[in-house]
Design a protein around this motif. Sequence first.
Motif, short mmCIF file in Angstrom:
data_model
loop_
_atom_site.label_atom_id
_atom_site.label_comp_id
_atom_site.label_asym_id
_atom_site.label_seq_id
_atom_site.Cartn_x
_atom_site.Cartn_y
_atom_site.Cartn_z
N GLU A 154 0.81 -1.20 0.00
CA GLU A 154 0.00 0.00 0.00
C GLU A 154 0.86 1.27 0.00
O GLU A 154 0.57 2.23 -0.71
N LYS A 178 0.82 4.10 -2.99
CA LYS A 178 0.47 5.50 -2.77
C LYS A 178 1.57 6.45 -3.26
O LYS A 178 1.29 7.53 -3.76
N ARG A 205 1.59 6.41 -7.22
CA ARG A 205 0.46 7.10 -7.84
C ARG A 205 0.86 8.47 -8.39
O ARG A 205 0.57 8.80 -9.54
N VAL A 237 -5.89 3.40 -6.55
CA VAL A 237 -5.32 2.45 -5.62
C VAL A 237 -6.47 1.73 -4.93
O VAL A 237 -7.35 2.37 -4.37
#
Length: 140
Positions: A38, A42, A45, A115
Motif C-alpha cells: 500500500e 500511494k 500514484r 489504488v
Amino acid sequence: MRHRKSGRKLGRTSSHRKALFSNMVAALVRYGRIETTEAKAKELRSIADRTIHWGVTVSELAAKQPSELSQDERAKVVHAKRMARRVLKDTDALDKLFAEVAPQLSGRPGGYTRVLKTRTRRGDAAPMAFIELVSLRGAA
C-alpha cells in the motif's frame, strides 16, 4: 523534525527508490494493473500520474505523422517524450504510453491511476493494494 519533507523513503537509498519506481511505472503501463504494498502504491500514484500526463498533453500531436507537424509541434512531442523518459527507462513501455495509454486517457483532467486496497501479505502482514490505470480496468 520532518517538516516539509514529502515522500516515503521505503528503507531504500534515493537511487534504489528511483529505479524501483521506474520499474513499477513501466510495469503499470505495460500491464495496466499491478499489486504491491500500500505504501509503494500511494507513492507510485503521483509519479505515474505525472509521467502519464506528459503523454496525454501531446496525445493528439503524437498520433499524427511527423511530416504533418510544424517545428514547434514536433518540439513539444520530443520534449514530452524526453520528460517521460526521465522516469520510464523501458523503451517498449514508453512507446506504449504514447501510442496506446495516453490516447485512451486524453479526455480525463488528471487522476489516471487508482489504488485499491486488497489484503495483508502472508509472512510479514504488509497491507497490499492494486494500482491500476483508470480506463483500462475492464481490460486488465
